[in-house]
Scaffold this motif. Structure first.
Motif, short mmCIF file in Angstrom:
data_model
loop_
_atom_site.label_atom_id
_atom_site.label_comp_id
_atom_site.label_asym_id
_atom_site.label_seq_id
_atom_site.Cartn_x
_atom_site.Cartn_y
_atom_site.Cartn_z
N HIS A 1 -10.90 9.76 -3.63
CA HIS A 1 -10.55 8.63 -2.53
C HIS A 1 -9.12 8.55 -2.64
N PHE B 1 -7.05 11.06 -0.30
CA PHE B 1 -7.20 10.79 1.04
C PHE B 1 -6.58 9.61 1.45
N SER B 2 -6.81 8.48 0.70
CA SER B 2 -6.26 7.12 1.16
C SER B 2 -4.76 7.25 1.13
N ARG C 1 -3.67 8.64 4.43
CA ARG C 1 -4.06 7.40 5.62
C ARG C 1 -2.86 6.28 5.46
N THR C 2 -2.73 5.93 4.23
CA THR C 2 -1.44 4.68 3.98
C THR C 2 -0.16 5.20 4.81
N LEU C 3 0.12 6.37 4.37
CA LEU C 3 1.22 7.11 5.04
C LEU C 3 1.31 7.33 6.54
N GLY C 4 0.22 7.37 7.29
CA GLY C 4 -0.12 7.09 8.58
C GLY C 4 -0.57 8.51 9.07
N LEU C 5 -1.18 9.55 8.54
CA LEU C 5 -1.91 10.61 9.03
C LEU C 5 -3.02 10.22 9.90
N THR D 1 -15.15 4.20 -3.46
CA THR D 1 -13.98 3.74 -2.80
C THR D 1 -13.81 2.41 -3.01
N ARG E 1 -8.83 15.87 3.85
CA ARG E 1 -10.13 15.38 3.13
C ARG E 1 -10.45 16.41 2.23
N LYS F 1 0.80 -1.26 0.15
CA LYS F 1 -0.02 -0.15 -0.04
C LYS F 1 0.97 1.38 0.07
#
Ligand code: HEM
Ligand code: SF4
Ligand code: FES
Lengths: 219, 248
Positions: free
Chosen positions: A173, A176-177, A180-184, A103, A194, A9
């Motif tokens: 998507h 933002f995704s 999230r994958t990078l850890g925010l 998504t 977002r 990811k």
């Protein structure tokens, strides 16, 4: 090295974000097509020439090719591996209520984008790099006239706009995704990302879609 | 109220299952979903049919055993509610209700609606703990934890391991479950020492069990009876990336 679900990811996210960054530069360049009068042609062709000669741009171009390939390869790996995690389907499935449709369909949206990319590379990139393009009055390859000719076809403009809508949902998507994958994980910045993702996606895609429409109807 | 039920029947993991139809003529609206299944089972036993097996323990929403797919959604149509806390007043008279086990290769069906969730146990065993010295209890104020931190760690710790997140996910990802435990311990001072190995081991175990890649659809949070936030997944990703970069 065997990779984990999360490392795959991360590669999706990094390559995706690089493509996002590239789209900004690409759009800024294309906006020169909107300049009124003959200045548009001169400037656009000169700009294209400038890019094709620049070493930094060359490096970015190679990162771009690598990113597209890696992004697509990982997309296929992830999608195929995910389908192998369940062997019996639900007889009655209402899980669509639980998440947004785009998504769940990043692979489909990505495939539309991929088909678009193939057409796009064939029509412009290939012709510019390997084809026979006539020169304009300043001795630059006349990409401008090629673009204007292609955009004069209505079906092409329609396909272009549809693909930009697919890209828009992919980016809403994806952007933002990736964060999230990078850890925010801080709630405040997650909210900001977002919103930024929406603004970015709609801005980029509306910008790209507007150009062929403008050229077709007003040039 | 009358109900028409379509229930997954499967005698064991080796035998392929199928959907069967049953009718219940007198169901009380005040019954819980599991009580309705009890009534069905009494009726089946009187008819000499093998009763429907389903998991349950506490029947008060804390053990995480009872989760099944009801009309295509984990734990049924009511948000943030376990199957045992769902009541028949949520359904209409004469309604057709589909009941299926949670589907995942990592959760093999044992019998009818019962599944084997031990994949979750192995994920916890791989790192969902803290190592402490035995002996006398330490001085209570030696590790101070501000109330907001304790509360937020508790929000993550509230996961009951029901598996609804996996069932809801199109990718069969266990990211919400795994991340809840990683985040719970990452937020507390006691969890910091083993944070790096914990996240690497738990993610490796999650993968080894055959769960899918999280693509952030967030269906898990919508299905979770404990409202475990998807921000736990973000925190897990953060801890994982940090551990990955820092490890020797
Ligand atoms: C300009 C082109 C593209 C851009 C800017 C882009 C951007 C992104 C971004 C930022 C992500 C999020 C990564 C993450 O979840 O961590 C993503 C995910 C994804 N992309 Fe793309 N992408 C592009 C083209 C494509 C193409 C051509 C395909 C497929 C053939 C594709 C398939 C996917 C898939 C399957 C995902 C995974 C969805 C997920 O993990 O949530 N993308 N993309
Ligand atoms: S995260 Fe929620 S849905 Fe998943 S196992 Fe825990 S309580 Fe159940
Ligand atoms: S039976 Fe314990 S949570 Fe439902």
């Amino acid at each position: 090295m065997t990779q984990s679900t999360l490392t795959r990811k991360i590669w999706m996210a990094l390559t995706g974000l690089f493509l996002c960054f590239f789209l900004i530069i690409h759009l800024l360049g294309n906006l020169q097509l909107l300049i009124p009068g003959p200045a548009s042609k001169e400037q656009f062709n000169a700009y294209s020439q400038l890019l094709s000669g620049n070493i930094i741009i060359k490096i970015i171009a190679y990162i771009l090719y690598a990113s597209i390939i890696a992004h697509v390869v990982y997309a296929i790996i992830i999608t195929v591996m995910n389908t192998r995690t369940r062997n019996v389907k639900y007889h009655y499935d209402k899980r669509g209520n639980l998440s947004k449709w785009y998504t769940r369909n990043m692979g489909v949206l990505g495939t539309i984008i991929f088909i678009f990319l193939v057409i796009h590379f064939r029509d412009f990139w290939y012709v510019y790099k390997f084809g026979e393009l006539p020169l304009d009055e300043h001795g630059h390859k006349d990409l401008y006239t090629l673009v204007i000719t292609v955009y004069s076809e209505l079906w092409y403009v329609v396909i272009y706009v549809i693909c930009m809508i697919a890209l828009c949902y992919h980016l809403i998507h994806g952007f933002f995704s990736a964060a999230r994958t990078l850890g925010l994980y801080h709630p405040k910045y997650v909210r900001w990302i977002r919103i930024l993702g929406w603004v970015y996606s709609v801005g980029i895609c509306a910008g790209f879609a507007f150009i062929p429409v403008y050229v077709h109807f007003l040039k | 109220m009358r109900l028409r039920l379509k229930i997954w029947r499967q005698e064991s993991n080796e035998i392929t299952g199928r959907m069967e139809s049953y009718e219940l003529k007198e169901v009380n609206e005040e019954m819980s979903f599991l009580e309705m299944l009890d009534v069905l089972n009494e009726q089946l036993m009187q008819q000499g049919i093998r009763p429907v097996e389903f998991d349950h323990d506490c029947r008060e929403g804390i053990c995480g055993q009872c989760g099944v797919m009801i009309n295509g959604e984990p734990h049924g149509p009511l948000q943030n509610t376990t199957t045992c806390q769902l009541h028949m007043r949520t359904f209409r008279d004469g309604e057709e209700i589909y009941i299926e086990p949670f589907r995942a290769l990592a959760f093999p069906v044992k019998c009818d609606l019962k599944i084997d969730r031990s994949a979750f146990d192995r994920i916890i065993q791989s790192g969902g703990f803290i190592s402490v010295d035995t002996g006398q209890a330490p001085e209570a104020n030696s590790t101070r934890i501000p109330v907001p931190v304790a509360e937020s760690a508790f929000d993550s710790a509230a996961c009951i391991g029901c598996g609804a997140c996996v069932a809801a996910c199109k990718n069969t990802s266990a990211a919400l479950f795994t991340s809840a435990k990683i985040t719970h311990l990452a937020k507390l001072p006691q969890g910091k020492t083993e944070a790096q190995e914990r996240v690497l081991h738990m993610v490796a175990q999650m993968d080894a069990e055959g769960f899918g890649h999280c693509t952030n659809t967030e269906a898990c949070e919508a299905a979770c009876p404990q409202e475990i936030s998807v921000l736990n997944i973000a925190r897990m990703n953060w801890e994982f990336n940090k551990a990955h970069i820092m490890r020797k």
